[in-house]
Design an enzyme around this catalytic site. Structure first.
Site, PDB file in Angstrom:
ATOM      1  N   LYS A  57       9.599  63.325 -63.768  1.00  0.00           N
ATOM      2  CA  LYS A  57      11.037  63.611 -63.732  1.00  0.00           C
ATOM      3  C   LYS A  57      11.574  63.842 -65.137  1.00  0.00           C
ATOM      4  CE  LYS A  57      15.368  63.833 -62.583  1.00  0.00           C
ATOM      5  NZ  LYS A  57      16.124  62.667 -62.122  1.00  0.00           N
ATOM      6  N   HIS A  67      14.961  64.132 -67.160  1.00  0.00           N
ATOM      7  CA  HIS A  67      16.361  63.735 -66.997  1.00  0.00           C
ATOM      8  C   HIS A  67      17.090  63.882 -68.321  1.00  0.00           C
ATOM      9  CE1 HIS A  67      19.961  61.472 -66.012  1.00  0.00           C
ATOM     10  NE2 HIS A  67      19.567  61.411 -64.751  1.00  0.00           N
ATOM     11  N   HIS A 118      26.247  56.499 -65.304  1.00  0.00           N
ATOM     12  CA  HIS A 118      25.690  56.990 -66.563  1.00  0.00           C
ATOM     13  C   HIS A 118      26.164  56.192 -67.771  1.00  0.00           C
ATOM     14  CE1 HIS A 118      23.340  60.240 -64.926  1.00  0.00           C
ATOM     15  NE2 HIS A 118      24.322  60.411 -64.061  1.00  0.00           N
TER      16      HIS A 118
END
EC number: 3.5.1.5
Length: 568
Positions: A219, A221, A322
């Site tokens: 992944k 990101h 976040h």
């Protein structure tokens, strides 16, 4: 003399047959049975005075002579492959045969043998689907797995190590040590699991060791730095080791714009997460990538479908997920750049056109792990209400739309991640990861969930009742306990880890299966969701056009499959 009965009487006894129509839940979606593989007058049904009795519908054949372990009778299969009625025979945890069940010594046309050792699951009047796959999981807490399983998901793919701050924001299980611990933890859960390593690196060694350790995918990101160098390095490793790469692109456009990211990808296969952009990605035009041949575009469920509350709830979600601070203007601007009602509205329509291929959750990180299936069908309902029937529909039904939408959480994520030989559809040879639904509860509450042919959860009443009495709610069943759990569920790993004996090395109790065929696929391989429009986004108004057509729709204030289904 042959007997004749009315359609309604027949349906009440054996379930709907060819030409019958039924509504899915309380949606506006109507399906029609396309064909029936059972035989009129030779249907098998279990119960007092019914067909499946010794010498009648049940033969004398042993398991060694071909009798099934389990037969699901008269089920209405709803799958990307079609909407049809059949008996389904299960052996060794897989779908052995779809066709006509019974006793071949007394009945014609039997290709699924019922014997003394065969269990029966009554599929009459029920819908049978493949277990769902959620390909965007933040493994923040293990309790997610129960919510997901009881919604009809049987495979979860993602990354994380628990409520660490890296996991709260990114779907990565970083490094061989963490991957090993998560593979060992997977033994405790009655669900298929697969883990993503961290893909953000400019040199390959740190990525290769994660794939060898058991990561089934990597992944990229933005919170770890999704730069062109990291993209190129990650995809190069993936091409060599046959694992998929998922990408959450650069919202701030710090290291380039969407065109630069596509250039760094260089035509190689990649799975683009939350391609609309509210979940993250090049602002405001990451949605353009739905037109790329090598990009598999997916959505996460908080924007699905577009409702009166969608925009309002997203800002708070984003600040939390976040690690942003409302007192910092730059953090607020970052959040606001991602939430655009125009692109959210366009996302619904692009799904209906088959331009978005996958729907997943983004669990506890701007997504709801138990609502992938519900929100998929809410979106299909919304599009039926707002856009009418699809042009390609035939007859007075929504079969094409239903097949398109079910593919988004079954076969397409399975193909994208190299699992489609084992899961993703109701087809012979695949794992018996199956879900049975009452039509009135379709998309909201499964009746039974099978994993590897064993019932792992079901709607169940009072255990102290003389019969299973109301209130019914979903509870774990025997397949979710003890050694049955380890025999029913699997963990998906890379081919490199499988060849290295990761199961023996880590003393895993679940079986492992290797992912395969992730690099030579693309948008064209997405079943019923391979449309590639040319997308333009106005940088000032955020209006989205597909092949020149403005894509816009209104938010809904009321949805089906909602409060009336969830009193408890």
């Amino acid at each position: 003399m042959p007997a004749s009965i009315s359609r309604s009487t027949y349906a009440s006894m054996f379930g709907p047959t060819t030409g019958d129509r039924l509504r899915l839940g309380d949606t506006e979606l109507v399906i029609e049975v396309e064909r029936d593989l059972t035989t009129y007058g030779e249907e098998v049904k279990f119960g007092g005075g019914k067909v499946i009795r010794d010498g009648m519908g049940q033969s004398q054949r042993t398991r060694a002579e071909g009798a099934m372990d389990t037969v699901i009778t008269n089920a209405l299969i709803v799958d990307w492959t079609g909407i049809y009625k059949a008996d389904v025979g299960l052996r060794d945890g897989r779908i052995a045969k779809i066709g006509k069940a019974g006793n071949p010594d007394t009945q014609p046309g039997v290709d699924i043998v019922i014997g003394p050792g065969t269990e029966i699951i009554a599929g009459e009047g029920r819908i049978l689907t493949a277990g769902g796959m959620d390909a965007h999981i933040h493994f923040i807490c293990p309790q997610q797995i129960e919510d997901s399983l009881h919604s009809g998901i049987t495979t979860m793919l993602g990354g994380g190590t628990g409520p660490a701050h890296g996991t709260l924001a990114t779907t990565c299980t970083p490094g061989p040590w963490h991957i090993g611990r998560m593979l060992q933890a997977a033994d405790a859960f009655p669900i298929n699991l697969a883990f993503a390593g961290k893909g953000n690196a400019s040199l390959p060694a740190g990525l290769e060791e994660q794939v060898r350790a058991g990561a089934s995918c990597l992944k990229l990101h933005e919170d770890w730095g999704t730069t062109p160098a990291a993209i190129d390095c990650c995809l190069s490793v993936a091409d060599r080791m046959d694992v998929q790469v998922m990408i959450h692109t650069d919202t701030l456009n710090e290291s380039g714009f969407v065109e630069n990211t596509l250039a760094a990808i260089g035509g190689r296969t990649i799975h683009a997460f939350h391609t609309e952009g509210a979940g993250g990605g090049h602002a405001p035009d990451i949605i353009k990538v739905v037109g790329a041949a090598n990009v598999i575009p997916s959505s996460t469920n908080p924007t699905m479908p577009y409702t009166a509350n969608t925009v309002e709830e997203h800002l708070d979600m984003l600040m939390v997920c976040h690690h942003l601070d409302r007192s910092i203007p730059e953090d607020v601007a970052f959040a606001e750049s991602r939430i655009r009602k125009e692109t959210i509205a366009a996302e619904d329509i692009l799904h209906d056109m088959g331009a978005f291929s996958v729907i997943s959750s983004d669990s506890q990180a701007m997504g709801r792990v138990g609502e992938v299936i519900t929100r998929t069908w809410q979106t299909a309902h919304k599009m039926k209400v707002q856009r009418g029937r699809l042009a390609e529909e035939t007859g007075a039904n929504d079969n094409q739309r239903v097949r398109r939408y079910i593919a988004k959480y079954t076969i397409n994520p399975a193909i994208a991640h190299g699992l489609s030989r084992h899961i993703g559809s109701v087809e012979e040879g695949k794992r018996a990861d199956l879900v049975l639904w009452q039509p009135a509860f379709f998309g909201a509450k499964p009746d039974l969930v099978l994993l590897g042919g064993m019932i792992v959860c079901a709607q169940m009443g009072d255990p102290n009742g003389s019969i299973p009495a109301q209130p019914y709610y979903s509870r774990p069943m025997f397949g979710a306990f003890g050694g049955a759990l380890h025999a029913s569920a699997v963990t998906f790993v890379s081919q490199a880890a499988e060849e290295d004996g990761v199961g023996e090395r880590l003393r895993l109790q679940k079986g492992t299966l290797a992912v395969e065929g992730t690099r030579d696929i693309g948008k064209a391989d997405m079943k019923l969701n391979a449309h590639r429009p040319s997308i333009e986004v106005n940088p000032e108004t955020y209006e989205v056009r597909a092949d020149g057509e403005l894509l816009t729709c209104q938010p809904l204030a009321e949805l089906p499959l909602a409060q009336r289904y969830f009193l408890y």
